[in-house]
Design a protein around this motif. Structure first.
Motif, PDB file in Angstrom:
ATOM      1  N   VAL A 100       0.994   1.695  -1.488  1.00 50.41           N
ATOM      2  CA  VAL A 100       1.593   0.380  -1.275  1.00 50.41           C
ATOM      3  C   VAL A 100       2.796   0.179  -2.188  1.00 50.41           C
ATOM      4  N   TRP A 101       2.707   0.667  -3.430  1.00 55.83           N
ATOM      5  CA  TRP A 101       3.778   0.449  -4.396  1.00 55.83           C
ATOM      6  C   TRP A 101       4.862   1.527  -4.348  1.00 55.83           C
ATOM      7  N   ALA A 102       4.684   2.573  -3.531  1.00 56.88           N
ATOM      8  CA  ALA A 102       5.653   3.674  -3.523  1.00 56.88           C
ATOM      9  C   ALA A 102       7.084   3.223  -3.256  1.00 56.88           C
ATOM     10  N   PRO A 103       7.364   2.359  -2.258  1.00 58.48           N
ATOM     11  CA  PRO A 103       8.763   1.935  -2.057  1.00 58.48           C
ATOM     12  C   PRO A 103       9.339   1.185  -3.248  1.00 58.48           C
ATOM     13  N   VAL A 104       8.510   0.399  -3.921  1.00 63.54           N
ATOM     14  CA  VAL A 104       9.002  -0.345  -5.083  1.00 63.54           C
ATOM     15  C   VAL A 104       9.329   0.611  -6.219  1.00 63.54           C
ATOM     16  N   VAL A 105       8.491   1.634  -6.409  1.00 62.97           N
ATOM     17  CA  VAL A 105       8.755   2.617  -7.458  1.00 62.97           C
ATOM     18  C   VAL A 105      10.052   3.366  -7.164  1.00 62.97           C
ATOM     19  N   LEU A 106      10.250   3.752  -5.922  1.00 65.64           N
ATOM     20  CA  LEU A 106      11.456   4.503  -5.564  1.00 65.64           C
ATOM     21  C   LEU A 106      12.714   3.664  -5.713  1.00 65.64           C
ATOM     22  N   ALA A 107      12.592   2.350  -5.645  1.00 69.55           N
ATOM     23  CA  ALA A 107      13.764   1.487  -5.732  1.00 69.55           C
ATOM     24  C   ALA A 107      13.960   0.893  -7.117  1.00 69.55           C
ATOM     25  N   GLY A 108      13.007   1.039  -8.015  1.00 67.69           N
ATOM     26  CA  GLY A 108      13.074   0.376  -9.309  1.00 67.69           C
ATOM     27  C   GLY A 108      14.025   1.054 -10.279  1.00 67.69           C
ATOM     28  N   ARG A 109      14.522   0.278 -11.219  1.00 72.06           N
ATOM     29  CA  ARG A 109      15.378   0.832 -12.269  1.00 72.06           C
ATOM     30  C   ARG A 109      14.572   1.622 -13.283  1.00 72.06           C
TER      31      ARG A 109
ATOM     32  N   ALA B 218      11.210   0.995   2.949  1.00 71.71           N
ATOM     33  CA  ALA B 218      10.490  -0.018   3.730  1.00 71.71           C
ATOM     34  C   ALA B 218       9.035  -0.051   3.287  1.00 71.71           C
ATOM     35  N   PRO B 219       8.526  -1.199   2.867  1.00 73.69           N
ATOM     36  CA  PRO B 219       7.132  -1.255   2.399  1.00 73.69           C
ATOM     37  C   PRO B 219       6.155  -1.060   3.541  1.00 73.69           C
ATOM     38  N   PRO B 220       5.009  -0.446   3.296  1.00 74.88           N
ATOM     39  CA  PRO B 220       3.983  -0.323   4.349  1.00 74.88           C
ATOM     40  C   PRO B 220       3.507  -1.697   4.795  1.00 74.88           C
ATOM     41  N   ARG B 221       3.017  -1.740   5.998  1.00 77.68           N
ATOM     42  CA  ARG B 221       2.556  -3.014   6.555  1.00 77.68           C
ATOM     43  C   ARG B 221       1.220  -3.376   5.924  1.00 77.68           C
ATOM     44  N   LEU B 222       1.236  -4.366   5.086  1.00 71.61           N
ATOM     45  CA  LEU B 222       0.016  -4.865   4.453  1.00 71.61           C
ATOM     46  C   LEU B 222      -0.105  -6.343   4.804  1.00 71.61           C
ATOM     47  N   ARG B 223      -0.913  -6.630   5.801  1.00 68.61           N
ATOM     48  CA  ARG B 223      -1.065  -8.009   6.275  1.00 68.61           C
ATOM     49  C   ARG B 223      -2.298  -8.612   5.602  1.00 68.61           C
ATOM     50  N   SER B 224      -2.133  -8.965   4.350  1.00 69.92           N
ATOM     51  CA  SER B 224      -3.269  -9.457   3.578  1.00 69.92           C
ATOM     52  C   SER B 224      -3.769 -10.802   4.091  1.00 69.92           C
ATOM     53  N   SER B 225      -2.853 -11.709   4.397  1.00 68.08           N
ATOM     54  CA  SER B 225      -3.278 -13.024   4.892  1.00 68.08           C
ATOM     55  C   SER B 225      -3.993 -12.908   6.231  1.00 68.08           C
ATOM     56  N   ALA B 226      -3.472 -12.050   7.113  1.00 67.11           N
ATOM     57  CA  ALA B 226      -4.124 -11.872   8.403  1.00 67.11           C
ATOM     58  C   ALA B 226      -5.508 -11.262   8.243  1.00 67.11           C
TER      59      ALA B 226
END
Length: 757
Positions: A472-481, A599-607
């Motif tokens: 889930v956090w992989a896109p954020v890690v790849l984009a982070g400073r 692109a973050p994976p689809r995580l529909r937590s509210s649904a």
């Protein structure tokens, strides 16, 4: 193959950069240090304690007499340690923890001394001489160029082995004094094939740049000390220990056998891990050369020539060779994804080693922190840092590399099972368990199986949680400073969870469970359920500390916060230089590929939560209707169930809540994310199902039976329904964390088998 999975299984974007993500060498090195240090300290402390005992006048009769007395009176005095000590005084072998810590300090002092003196000894033994200043101007010029390419921050001294005719090199030295050995054959190669000379020297300089020379030295020192201090003494004394134990105290043979098997398992792990450290550093040195020279064409040619040769003499098995074969080195140069592998064998080795040494490390931690009981999570901090940190970092390593390859890490299920198996197998070397067998106080087999199930569930759940969180956090890690901070943060949360889990799980496995007097109705159930009920009551019914509750909330919320993290990173990405996944790849990628990777994976937590609430409410309504029907028409089903299992409504609520979780998982995304949705659906159903089940029984079944019925000893109580809801929801969510990922992995595996080629 479904259309939904087609984009993810597309062509690879590019090979991941080998030095943008943490190296696997450090993970294996930490495992080696933990295993060798603990084993050698325990072995030397035992030798010193026994020698001191016999030196001060002790004899064999006191030892055997104490063991016989303990075996005969342990059941009567186990609950009163003071009475047991007065009834059966045991031989005094000194303070075991103090002796082990003193041995540990002595060992590392010896390692430090050997590390400091070994480079000088190697220079003298091999008769190495400094590279001449005169007469080798071309070689000097080439070496200066290569040192500039390597961008080393330390001064390098080149020495020559004039007796070696084969072209070879060796990087060695200590902190502040680094050396590179050049053979006479390598100097001659400079004239015949300058590019091959540059490739070999760059490989040795890469070891210095990767800072793995000290790792290699300490690995060799620890391995050889382990052979001398542990392996050889155990091999020599094991037959005599079994014979003497059988003659003096026959029931101790099993204890001796288990301890010997544990030492053998540890020796195999140390041998395999030490060579794995050395092989890993070689692959990463090759990768460094490839980064410097844009593919290392000269090094490929040298390795291809080595690949065609067949070494003479006996060859060791691949897992015991300190150098990887030339074919594997060539493959790693062509595909850096091979450097990011993390699978079942690594997880099994880590879990086995940490389980074997857990007892002693926990004891050291308890003594150092002055803890009062073994079950404290603080006692499991040090083993959890090495075990959890290593496994979690390896999982993030593999998941991020798979993400850069536009794929998904497929090894979560097998790695989780391997870690669970390693934790369980390591318990056979636990001294408490072995001593309990000798004293006749071992728990029955059903209880042992239940404990192993709990311990395995901790390891398996830890792997699956990290796999899902990393994905889930992989896109954020790849984009982070600062991507490493996010990775370390995720690993830290996992380590904290594992520390709590192992602290409670190992405490639950202390032998002597049958000596406990349990409250009703726990003591009415069969032994395995009785044991699991006791563990549940101590771990969940009793109010946990506030920091444990906060940790669980953080662990649940950390994966869910990935979408918010993606939004924040998207705002900062515009002004960041070299943003996006390009820094993690060896070549630039297109804008479309960059957008797909970020692109973050689809995580529909509210649904997922909403579906859980809706399906849970429907199941709760069904419970109401069923109880109403039984109360009005056929009361015997609930009457019979209520007599056998008075609190059946809680179990029924848990089963329905778990079923809702499976339904929600089936309706949502794939892989680990499907499992996350299922767990969230389980939590959503838990908001209504326990309350519905309790009130259904209270307001329909108990009205039919009357409050004097065995299942209705108390009047219907809404307060009990409200207070029991979070307990049932928590317990069922724990089962969902274990079962839903297993179902998701097995379903994905079955779909891959039947997918058309």
């Amino acid at each position: 193959m479904s259309a939904a999975s087609a984009p993810e299984v597309g062509a690879a974007v590019g090979m991941p950069h080998p030095f943008r993500l943490p190296s696997g060498t450090s993970l294996r090195f930490a495992l080696l240090i933990l295993s060798t240090s603990t084993a050698m300290a325990a072995q030397l402390a035992g030798i010193v304690g026994v020698a001191a005992y016999f030196g001060l006048g002790g004899d064999i009769g006191s030892i055997t007499g104490g063991l016989r007395c303990a075996a005969g009176h342990f059941r009567d005095t186990a609950t009163d340690p003071g009475k047991f000590a007065r009834t059966c005084p045991q031989p005094d072998f000194g303070n075991e923890t103090v002796l082990e810590l003193a041995a540990l300090a002595t060992l590392w002092l010896a390692v430090g001394v050997v590390y400091w003196l070994l480079p000088a000894y190697r220079i003298r033994r091999r008769r190495l001489r400094p590279l001449p200043v005169d007469g080798l101007a071309d070689i000097r010029r080439t070496l200066d160029e290569l040192v500039a390419v390597a961008e080393l921050r330390c001064r390098v001294c080149f020495v020559v082995d004039w007796r070696a005719r084969e072209p070879s090199g060796l990087a060695f030295g200590r902190v502040g004094r680094r050396q590179v050995m050049l053979s006479a054959g390598l100097l001659q190669l400079h004239r015949r094939d300058p590019e091959a000379f540059r490739a070999i020297v760059l490989h040795e300089l890469a070891h210095l740049r990767n800072r793995d020379v000290d790792i290699a030295f300490v690995t060799l020192i620890c391995y050889r000390l382990f052979i001398v201090a542990v392996a050889i003494p155990v091999a020599v004394t094991a037959p005599f220990a079994l014979l003497v134990g059988w003659l003096l105290f026959p029931s101790s043979v099993l204890f001796q056998l288990l301890q010997i098997l544990a030492q053998c398992a540890l020796a195999v792990t140390v041998a395999v891990t030490s060579t794995a450290v050395l092989r890993s550093r070689e692959l990463y040195a090759d990768a460094r050369v490839a980064v410097w020279t844009r593919g290392a064409p000269s090094l490929r040619r040298v390795l291809a020539a080595q690949h065609g040769r067949r070494p003479a003499g006996h060859r060791l098995p691949p897992f015991l060779r300190p150098h990887p074969p030339a074919a594997k080195r060539l493959a790693a140069l062509g595909d850096t994804r091979l450097l990011f592998g993390f699978g079942p064998w690594e997880a099994f080795g880590l879990a086995l080693t940490c389980s074997l040494v857990y007892e002693r490390i926990a004891q050291w931690t308890e003594e150092a922190a002055r803890l009062t009981h073994r079950g404290s999570p603080l006692a499991a901090v040090l083993p959890s840092v090495v075990l959890g940190g290593g496994v979690a970092m390896g999982i993030w390593h593999a998941v991020l590399a798979a993400r850069l390859d536009r794929g998904r890490w497929e090894g979560a299920h097998r790695t989780g099972l391997a870690m669970a198996a390693g934790l369980v197998v390591g318990t056979f070397g636990d001294r408490l368990q072995s001593t309990a067998l000798v004293l006749g106080d071992a728990d029955p087999l059903p209880v042992q199986l239940s404990w192993w199930l709990i311990l395995g569930a901790v390891g398996y759940g830890f792997v699956r949680w990290n796999a899902a969180t990393a994905r889930v956090w992989a896109p954020v890690v790849l984009a982070g400073r600062r991507p490493l901070l996010l990775v370390v943060g995720g690993c830290a949360v996992g380590v904290a969870l594992l520390s709590v889990g192992l602290g409670h799980a190992y405490a639950a496995g202390i032998p002597g469970f049958q000596l406990l007097s349990l409250p009703r109705p726990l003591n009415l159930l069969p032994t395995p359920l009785d044991y699991l009920g006791y563990v549940y009551s101590t771990a969940f019914v009793l109010t946990p500390p506030q920091w444990v509750i906060a940790l669980i909330v953080v662990a649940v919320g950390f994966p869910l916060a990935a979408r918010l993290g993606a939004r924040l990173s998207a705002r900062r990405r515009a002004g960041a230089p070299a943003a996006g996944p390009e820094r993690f790849l060896l070549q630039a990628v297109s804008a479309e590929d960059t957008a797909a990777l970020l692109a973050p994976p689809r995580l529909r937590s509210s649904a997922a939560l909403g579906h859980g609430v809706v399906f849970g409410a429907a199941a709760g309504l069904g419970l109401w209707l069923w109880h109403l029907f039984c109360a009005l028409v056929v009361p015997w089903p609930i009457a019979w169930v209520g007599k056998v299992f008075p609190v059946y409504q809680l179990a029924l609520a848990a089963l329905l809540q778990l079923a809702v979780g499976f339904v929600v998982a089936w309706r949502h995304a794939r892989g680990e994310l499907r499992a996350l949705h299922g767990i969230l659906g389980t939590l959503g159903a838990g908001l209504v199902l326990p309350l519905a089940a309790i009130t259904a029984r209270d307001h329909f079944a108990c009205v039919r039976w009357g409050t004097g019925h065995a299942a209705c000893r108390v009047a219907p109580d809404v307060a009990f329904a409200v207070s029991a809801t979070p307990l049932v929801m928590t317990w069922t969510a724990g089962l969902a964390v274990l079962l839903i990922p297993v179902w998701a992995a097995l379903r994905d595996r079955g779909r891959r088998r039947v997918a058309p080629m």
